[in-house]
Design a protein around this motif. Sequence first.
Motif, PDB file in Angstrom:
ATOM      1  N   MET A 675      58.409   2.663 -28.855  1.00 36.28           N
ATOM      2  CA  MET A 675      58.671   2.768 -30.288  1.00 36.28           C
ATOM      3  C   MET A 675      59.963   2.035 -30.640  1.00 36.28           C
ATOM      4  SD  MET A 675      57.725   6.719 -31.239  1.00 36.28           S
ATOM      5  CE  MET A 675      56.031   7.287 -31.238  1.00 36.28           C
ATOM      6  N   PRO A 676      60.128   1.644 -31.896  1.00 33.26           N
ATOM      7  CA  PRO A 676      61.406   1.035 -32.319  1.00 33.26           C
ATOM      8  C   PRO A 676      62.574   1.985 -32.087  1.00 33.26           C
ATOM      9  CG  PRO A 676      59.703   0.650 -33.960  1.00 33.26           C
ATOM     10  CD  PRO A 676      59.120   1.599 -32.973  1.00 33.26           C
ATOM     11  N   ASP A 677      63.742   1.402 -31.888  1.00 25.76           N
ATOM     12  CA  ASP A 677      64.925   2.205 -31.573  1.00 25.76           C
ATOM     13  C   ASP A 677      65.248   3.209 -32.674  1.00 25.76           C
ATOM     14  OD1 ASP A 677      65.066   0.757 -29.276  1.00 25.76           O
ATOM     15  OD2 ASP A 677      66.631  -0.612 -29.992  1.00 25.76           O
ATOM     16  N   ILE A 678      65.097   2.801 -33.916  1.00 29.17           N
ATOM     17  CA  ILE A 678      65.454   3.702 -35.007  1.00 29.17           C
ATOM     18  C   ILE A 678      64.502   4.896 -35.065  1.00 29.17           C
ATOM     19  CG2 ILE A 678      64.075   2.392 -36.679  1.00 29.17           C
ATOM     20  CD1 ILE A 678      66.148   3.122 -38.787  1.00 29.17           C
ATOM     21  N   CYS A 679      63.238   4.698 -34.679  1.00 26.10           N
ATOM     22  CA  CYS A 679      62.297   5.816 -34.648  1.00 26.10           C
ATOM     23  C   CYS A 679      62.661   6.809 -33.535  1.00 26.10           C
ATOM     24  CB  CYS A 679      60.883   5.298 -34.445  1.00 26.10           C
ATOM     25  SG  CYS A 679      60.299   4.209 -35.769  1.00 26.10           S
ATOM     26  N   ILE A 680      63.061   6.289 -32.374  1.00 27.68           N
ATOM     27  CA  ILE A 680      63.463   7.173 -31.271  1.00 27.68           C
ATOM     28  C   ILE A 680      64.710   7.957 -31.652  1.00 27.68           C
ATOM     29  CG2 ILE A 680      64.206   7.219 -28.869  1.00 27.68           C
ATOM     30  CD1 ILE A 680      62.566   4.706 -28.396  1.00 27.68           C
ATOM     31  N   VAL A 681      65.691   7.285 -32.213  1.00 23.91           N
ATOM     32  CA  VAL A 681      66.930   7.952 -32.612  1.00 23.91           C
ATOM     33  C   VAL A 681      66.656   8.978 -33.705  1.00 23.91           C
ATOM     34  CG1 VAL A 681      69.172   7.562 -33.688  1.00 23.91           C
ATOM     35  CG2 VAL A 681      68.373   6.026 -31.899  1.00 23.91           C
ATOM     36  N   TYR A 682      65.765   8.659 -34.640  1.00 21.83           N
ATOM     37  CA  TYR A 682      65.451   9.601 -35.719  1.00 21.83           C
ATOM     38  C   TYR A 682      64.777  10.858 -35.172  1.00 21.83           C
ATOM     39  CZ  TYR A 682      62.994  11.589 -39.713  1.00 21.83           C
ATOM     40  OH  TYR A 682      62.502  12.453 -40.665  1.00 21.83           O
ATOM     41  N   LYS A 683      63.800  10.689 -34.272  1.00 20.03           N
ATOM     42  CA  LYS A 683      63.117  11.853 -33.722  1.00 20.03           C
ATOM     43  C   LYS A 683      64.046  12.700 -32.850  1.00 20.03           C
ATOM     44  CE  LYS A 683      58.323  10.326 -33.850  1.00 20.03           C
ATOM     45  NZ  LYS A 683      57.052  10.274 -33.109  1.00 20.03           N
ATOM     46  N   LEU A 684      64.982  12.068 -32.168  1.00 15.56           N
ATOM     47  CA  LEU A 684      65.937  12.835 -31.359  1.00 15.56           C
ATOM     48  C   LEU A 684      66.891  13.648 -32.226  1.00 15.56           C
ATOM     49  CD1 LEU A 684      66.839  10.262 -28.548  1.00 15.56           C
ATOM     50  CD2 LEU A 684      65.510  12.361 -28.303  1.00 15.56           C
ATOM     51  N   LEU A 691      75.458  19.513 -36.841  1.00 16.78           N
ATOM     52  CA  LEU A 691      76.300  18.501 -36.209  1.00 16.78           C
ATOM     53  C   LEU A 691      75.569  17.927 -35.003  1.00 16.78           C
ATOM     54  CD1 LEU A 691      79.805  20.229 -36.330  1.00 16.78           C
ATOM     55  CD2 LEU A 691      78.888  18.484 -37.876  1.00 16.78           C
ATOM     56  N   VAL A 692      75.594  16.606 -34.883  1.00 16.31           N
ATOM     57  CA  VAL A 692      74.924  15.903 -33.801  1.00 16.31           C
ATOM     58  C   VAL A 692      75.992  15.261 -32.917  1.00 16.31           C
ATOM     59  CG1 VAL A 692      73.178  14.186 -33.207  1.00 16.31           C
ATOM     60  CG2 VAL A 692      72.996  15.444 -35.369  1.00 16.31           C
ATOM     61  N   ASN A 693      75.966  15.589 -31.619  1.00 17.27           N
ATOM     62  CA  ASN A 693      76.908  15.015 -30.659  1.00 17.27           C
ATOM     63  C   ASN A 693      76.460  13.602 -30.312  1.00 17.27           C
ATOM     64  OD1 ASN A 693      78.370  14.312 -28.274  1.00 17.27           O
ATOM     65  ND2 ASN A 693      78.779  16.474 -27.907  1.00 17.27           N
ATOM     66  N   LEU A 694      77.317  12.626 -30.543  1.00 20.52           N
ATOM     67  CA  LEU A 694      76.954  11.230 -30.318  1.00 20.52           C
ATOM     68  C   LEU A 694      76.725  10.929 -28.845  1.00 20.52           C
ATOM     69  CD1 LEU A 694      79.330   9.399 -32.840  1.00 20.52           C
ATOM     70  CD2 LEU A 694      76.847   9.584 -32.973  1.00 20.52           C
ATOM     71  N   TYR A 695      77.529  11.544 -27.964  1.00 17.83           N
ATOM     72  CA  TYR A 695      77.374  11.258 -26.531  1.00 17.83           C
ATOM     73  C   TYR A 695      76.036  11.802 -26.021  1.00 17.83           C
ATOM     74  CZ  TYR A 695      78.253  11.112 -21.519  1.00 17.83           C
ATOM     75  OH  TYR A 695      78.141  10.867 -20.168  1.00 17.83           O
ATOM     76  N   PHE A 730      71.763   1.403 -29.557  1.00 19.87           N
ATOM     77  CA  PHE A 730      71.950   2.750 -30.092  1.00 19.87           C
ATOM     78  C   PHE A 730      72.854   2.723 -31.326  1.00 19.87           C
ATOM     79  CE2 PHE A 730      74.547   6.648 -30.161  1.00 19.87           C
ATOM     80  CZ  PHE A 730      73.549   7.579 -30.363  1.00 19.87           C
ATOM     81  N   ILE A 731      73.936   1.967 -31.247  1.00 17.40           N
ATOM     82  CA  ILE A 731      74.860   1.898 -32.396  1.00 17.40           C
ATOM     83  C   ILE A 731      74.155   1.289 -33.616  1.00 17.40           C
ATOM     84  CG2 ILE A 731      76.978   0.797 -33.215  1.00 17.40           C
ATOM     85  CD1 ILE A 731      78.075   1.080 -30.373  1.00 17.40           C
ATOM     86  N   VAL A 734      71.818   3.968 -35.068  1.00 16.66           N
ATOM     87  CA  VAL A 734      72.576   5.009 -35.774  1.00 16.66           C
ATOM     88  C   VAL A 734      73.111   4.473 -37.103  1.00 16.66           C
ATOM     89  CG1 VAL A 734      74.638   6.457 -35.657  1.00 16.66           C
ATOM     90  CG2 VAL A 734      73.144   6.264 -33.667  1.00 16.66           C
ATOM     91  N   SER A 735      73.558   3.232 -37.105  1.00 19.09           N
ATOM     92  CA  SER A 735      74.043   2.631 -38.363  1.00 19.09           C
ATOM     93  C   SER A 735      72.926   2.514 -39.385  1.00 19.09           C
ATOM     94  CB  SER A 735      74.656   1.261 -38.073  1.00 19.09           C
ATOM     95  OG  SER A 735      75.724   1.360 -37.160  1.00 19.09           O
ATOM     96  N   GLU A 736      71.734   2.176 -38.935  1.00 14.32           N
ATOM     97  CA  GLU A 736      70.597   2.096 -39.846  1.00 14.32           C
ATOM     98  C   GLU A 736      70.243   3.472 -40.411  1.00 14.32           C
ATOM     99  OE1 GLU A 736      67.623   0.281 -37.465  1.00 14.32           O
ATOM    100  OE2 GLU A 736      68.399  -1.762 -37.723  1.00 14.32           O
TER     101      GLU A 736
END
Length: 758
Positions: A675-684, A691-695, A730-731, A734-736
């Motif tokens: 999947m696209p990176d933004i979709c993976i980051v969104y689902k996570l 609050l979401v821990n960036l690490y 990842f950055i 997250v920016s998107e």
Amino acid sequence: MSAEQATSVSKGVFAFKGKCKRVNEDDYVCDSKDRGRKARMTLYREIWEDLHTQIEILRSDLNCQIFDDLIAFVSGCHRHRDSPGDRSAQLLGEIPAAVLVTGVNTPDHDVMFANLESMLKSQVSPLVARVGAQDNCRISALLSDIVAQLMNVTLTSEEREDDEHDAGDLLPGEKSTAVSSSPIKLKVAPVRKRALNLTTLVKWYKKKFGAGSPCKSRSAPCSPRKRLKLEETGEANAEQLKATTNGSGVDKKPLVIIVFEDVENVNPAVFQDFISLCCSYLPSLPIVLILGIATAVTAIHQILPSAITSLLCMERFQAPPASRYLSHLMDKIVMVPDVAVKLGPKVFHFLLDTFLYHDFSILNFITAFQFCMSEHFLSNPLSVLCCGGEEVDYVTSQLSQAQLEDLRKLASFKSFVESCPPNVQSKLWSDNAVTRKYLSSALTELHQHHANLFPALRFLHCLSSALPKHPLGKQFRELYSLCLTTDVCESDSYKQAVTFLRLMSLDDLSKALAAACQALEEPSQSNEHLRPLFEEVERFVYRLGHLDEEEEQEEEKDMQQDANGVPLERILPQRTKLHELKEKLQSMSSKRRKSPYEKLREEILESLQSHLRRLITCPLTLPLHEALYFNDLAAVKEQLKAAPRCSTQRALTLPGRYLNCACCHGNEHSILPSMPDICIVYKLHLECGTLVNLYDWLQAFVTIITAAGDKGGKSKKKPQKPSTELRARFIRAVSELQFLGFIKSTRRKTDHVTRLTW
């Protein structure tokens, strides 16, 4: 350069052009196994082409009057310019300005001004410039755009970017100090953007349409005009000059017409400077302004000070309101029996509410109606039955077995079969020939019902439009909307309208019946079901006009009864009790003799109600109405009702559905490495709290991405440090997400972000 070699983004941007592929409609419509889809799409295109032609004719007819008035006003401006005897208009120094009040339906303004521009160029002057609200950032950009349109000069995007010290901002008489430092001398000097100002326009205008201007100053005498030679101007200028000559053959300089689409969005300072410059150049250029206003003429006085408005000679023109256009459109396109495709009550109310309470845009309404038609033909296999009444037998004979099975699944067909005898029910379920025969008769009955329904509704609307409180609505669409939802003759609004009709005077009832009879005259000539109602209404109108004859007949009838010795009721019996006498007096007081008009009015209303109950019934109660009526509100809202947040979340959750990619298909909760990176980051981030821990977020992202390359599923005790590429991906993701508004930074914890959606 290949895609493998382009590894560094900092060294440059490389475009890899692939093969150009045309969009195939089979990939975006319903299943290709549907064999009747092409036939339905062909039928849809034929119907829509006819409707589109009618819509364009209706639009031109509605705007014809306002455009004619505008053209007459513009043509009359500067009419004393070339006559040396009368120069009073020029001495005033006022710019003729037509203020066109367009209304708040802003999506329709582009089409209106485009049609106005073409009519002005063809009938008044070829020098027409149209200015939008986005072209008013600075006075230099505004002048450059206007002069470029008038001189037919194409400006590049670089030339449109103005600097603050552009020569376009110079006043008349000032000279630009910019000198070309290029050592190359061209034979023809290029027209640079710095030369596109009103001074350049005046020189070009004098050279093209006349050697001398009428006067160099407001009080200076005019110099004699010189005629252009056709040999010097060429064939193109000769045609232009012929177009701008009057009937006597004397040359007439064309007007310079400048159209502002939306004055309310113009920068006030820029607009003031522009009017001042135009006024100073008015002796040299016959400038006419057309100012588009969405609200009222007072908006101009709010934008401009009195010193500037005094330079304008304004005349107001009111464009027809969008509600009137909607009424004409629905009366000619939507609510007519000739168009086979009809809107169901849910979709009809949704489109109407969207127009009245949201945008007031006719273009959006037409687009929505077109979408409803296309969706009906795509999604409904029985939409092939949307044909004329003369083609019903042929279309029903060509239906396939699958289409007949779809027909038997309709709710209206099932209810009809249940009302039939048992022997007929079995034939309708199994025998295709009997089903086709019933289908043909049911569609013919449905078309005949539409031919009776709409004239009868218009007849009832003419009767009730003058009633107080308008129980059946002011507009015809309100009565039609009531007919789609319920039985009109059984509704409370109809009963209230009949009550008001029983109280109407002789003159009002005669006028209402005469107007309703005119609305019914044309349809009754070709429809035998409407002819009895029309003939009876004509007789009632005649009897109301000759009410004296009714009174004479009533008197003769009473006299015959007296002459025959009919016993009259005794008011006071000879022997009676007190309570019997009281009851007798009360009963006789309640019985009041009706006048001839009251008796005739009761007869008229009873007759009309019997005819209306026969003609007006809800079409959704008839069998097979699903083949002609589109009532899928969910599909319309999904496509037309803007919900960007929901659409974005759905796309991030199901990317395979939007990308049409097999490797990205999955359910809402699955996370695939492809999947696209933004979709993976969104689902996570959906698995986290406020609050979401960036690490932790990064480690989860890296784990999913590297899971595909981990052969055998061997897990390591210590996670490796993510590579630079993974951290950059990842950055960026997250920016998107932050740009889309799903997260934001927080000061509570430096290595956390705040989740904004749930």
